[in-house]
Design a protein around this motif. Structure first.
Motif, PDB file in Angstrom:
ATOM      1  N   GLU A 116       0.838  -1.210   0.000  1.00  0.00           N
ATOM      2  CA  GLU A 116       0.000   0.000   0.000  1.00  0.00           C
ATOM      3  C   GLU A 116       0.865   1.248   0.000  1.00  0.00           C
ATOM      4  O   GLU A 116       0.574   2.225  -0.684  1.00  0.00           O
ATOM      5  CB  GLU A 116      -0.909   0.016   1.235  1.00  0.00           C
ATOM      6  CG  GLU A 116      -2.170  -0.806   1.063  1.00  0.00           C
ATOM      7  CD  GLU A 116      -2.972  -0.893   2.349  1.00  0.00           C
ATOM      8  OE1 GLU A 116      -2.905   0.048   3.161  1.00  0.00           O
ATOM      9  OE2 GLU A 116      -3.648  -1.920   2.538  1.00  0.00           O
ATOM     10  N   GLU A 145      -2.722  -2.154 -10.608  1.00  0.00           N
ATOM     11  CA  GLU A 145      -2.757  -0.921  -9.808  1.00  0.00           C
ATOM     12  C   GLU A 145      -1.692   0.061 -10.302  1.00  0.00           C
ATOM     13  O   GLU A 145      -1.930   1.265 -10.397  1.00  0.00           O
ATOM     14  CB  GLU A 145      -2.538  -1.247  -8.321  1.00  0.00           C
ATOM     15  CG  GLU A 145      -2.787  -0.045  -7.432  1.00  0.00           C
ATOM     16  CD  GLU A 145      -2.835  -0.375  -5.945  1.00  0.00           C
ATOM     17  OE1 GLU A 145      -3.060   0.557  -5.173  1.00  0.00           O
ATOM     18  OE2 GLU A 145      -2.650  -1.556  -5.566  1.00  0.00           O
ATOM     19  N   LYS A 201      -2.973   3.524 -11.957  1.00  0.00           N
ATOM     20  CA  LYS A 201      -2.627   4.746 -11.215  1.00  0.00           C
ATOM     21  C   LYS A 201      -1.627   5.590 -11.998  1.00  0.00           C
ATOM     22  O   LYS A 201      -1.665   6.810 -11.959  1.00  0.00           O
ATOM     23  CB  LYS A 201      -2.067   4.383  -9.842  1.00  0.00           C
ATOM     24  CG  LYS A 201      -3.176   3.929  -8.899  1.00  0.00           C
ATOM     25  CD  LYS A 201      -2.770   3.914  -7.447  1.00  0.00           C
ATOM     26  CE  LYS A 201      -4.016   3.843  -6.580  1.00  0.00           C
ATOM     27  NZ  LYS A 201      -3.841   3.115  -5.332  1.00  0.00           N
ATOM     28  N   ASN A 205      -2.553  -8.049  -9.543  1.00  0.00           N
ATOM     29  CA  ASN A 205      -3.223  -6.807  -9.117  1.00  0.00           C
ATOM     30  C   ASN A 205      -2.235  -5.674  -8.854  1.00  0.00           C
ATOM     31  O   ASN A 205      -2.568  -4.503  -9.012  1.00  0.00           O
ATOM     32  CB  ASN A 205      -4.084  -7.057  -7.868  1.00  0.00           C
ATOM     33  CG  ASN A 205      -5.315  -7.877  -8.233  1.00  0.00           C
ATOM     34  OD1 ASN A 205      -5.885  -7.709  -9.309  1.00  0.00           O
ATOM     35  ND2 ASN A 205      -5.702  -8.790  -7.362  1.00  0.00           N
TER      36      ASN A 205
END
Length: 324
Positions: A3, A99, A103, A95
């Motif tokens: 994250e 991402e 992004k 994923n």
């Protein structure tokens, strides 16, 4: 940890995350650990990003470069000539890739749903191992526009579609390999108002190589646009740099470019000097985030960069550690 990769806001954030990723890969990636051991470099010796060892990109051809025990979900392969060794990038978490490119695209271009995406690339079924085709296939789906799609084998239909979208004032992204974009403007000239033309390179074996400035001038004139955009990516990376003209690239916050001395692969250069391109791609969390590429380039003071060419194999010095 993953994250925090996509929440990087400052140079200090980048440094902290990069040092953590280095520790993770030193511990979990056998190939990278062997390389660091040969250089006698341990995470306890490293306090700056520039001190992290960069793995020569050729290892992706000869070794399994992986930092995870998870099952491999996708294997991306480079397009090599017949008989040549191709790079393999083993992806355990698809994923993370999604991402990263979603992004990254949003960071530079905004919401993908604002665009009709036309691709002058082999479609997903024809080139299953291509990370670029995987990304564009997903961008086409995410655009949710009925006209979005692959058009490599149908230039006439593509030309018609470009004219229709232009007339309607639709925001359009045409992304394609250089030789196919040249084929299109040789067949028909355009005057496009709302279209981004993005080339992804790719002339090998299809046409005589020409320098970027010449290619972009031909395409600017042929499409009737002020600038030609470019994408900088490769099989071994899960992130992309983008250029909105003149071949000057920017990276998303979780990616950084450094240059190394062409005579001494372990020496990082100051910005402004031409050298070998080293890439930090923190999205490569489960493989290797620190890669010494075969590209030559230059970094500007504001952190943007350009690619000037490639090493041929006889030019690569200081990499004799590669024969592990």
């Amino acid at each position: 940890m993953q994250e925090s990769i996509f929440n990087i806001k400052t140079p200090e954030d980048f440094k902290q995350v990069a040092l953590e990723v280095f520790k993770h890969q030193f511990k979990n990636n056998k190939v990278y650990r062997s390389f660091c051991d040969l250089l006698y470099i341990h995470p306890s010796d490293v306090s700056k990003v520039e001190e992290i060892p960069f793995l020569p990109i050729q290892f992706f051809k000869s070794r399994k470069v992986i930092s995870s025990l998870e099952k491999i979900k996708e294997t991306f392969t480079s397009s090599g000539t017949t008989g040549s060794l191709t790079s393999k990038h083993f992806v355990t978490d698809i994923n993370l890739y999604k991402e990263s490119y979603l992004k990254g695209f949003s960071h530079f271009y905004g919401n993908i749903e604002d665009y009709t995406v036309l691709a002058l690339l082999p479609n997903y079924l024809e080139r299953k191992g291509s990370s670029l085709v995987f990304m564009v296939d997903d961008l086409i789906k995410k655009s949710k526009k009925p006209e979005s799609g692959f058009y490599l084998d149908n230039l006439l239909e593509l030309a018609k579609k470009l004219e229709e979208l232009n007339k309607k004032g639709e925001k359009t992204l045409l992304i394609g390999v250089s030789f196919a974009l040249l084929d299109l403007v040789e067949m028909q000239q355009f005057n496009l108002k709302n279209t981004i033309i993005m080339e992804t390179g790719g002339m090998k074996g299809r046409r005589k190589e020409i320098i970027r400035e010449e290619l972009h001038l031909i395409l600017q004139k042929g499409f009737g646009v002020d600038e030609i955009h470019s994408e900088y990516g490769m099989t071994e990376l899960l992130s992309q740099g983008y250029s909105d003209g003149k071949g000057v690239f920017k990276t998303p916050p979780w990616m950084k470019i450094l240059t190394r001395d062409t005579e001494d692969a372990l020496t990082i250069l100051k910005n402004g000097k031409t050298g070998g391109i080293n890439v930090i791609d923190l999205a490569n969390y489960n493989s290797c985030s620190f890669i010494a590429t075969q590209d030559l380039g230059k970094i500007h003071k504001n952190g943007t960069f350009e690619i000037i060419g490639r090493f041929d194999n006889s030019d690569i010095r200081g990499c004799n550690l590669m024969v592990l």
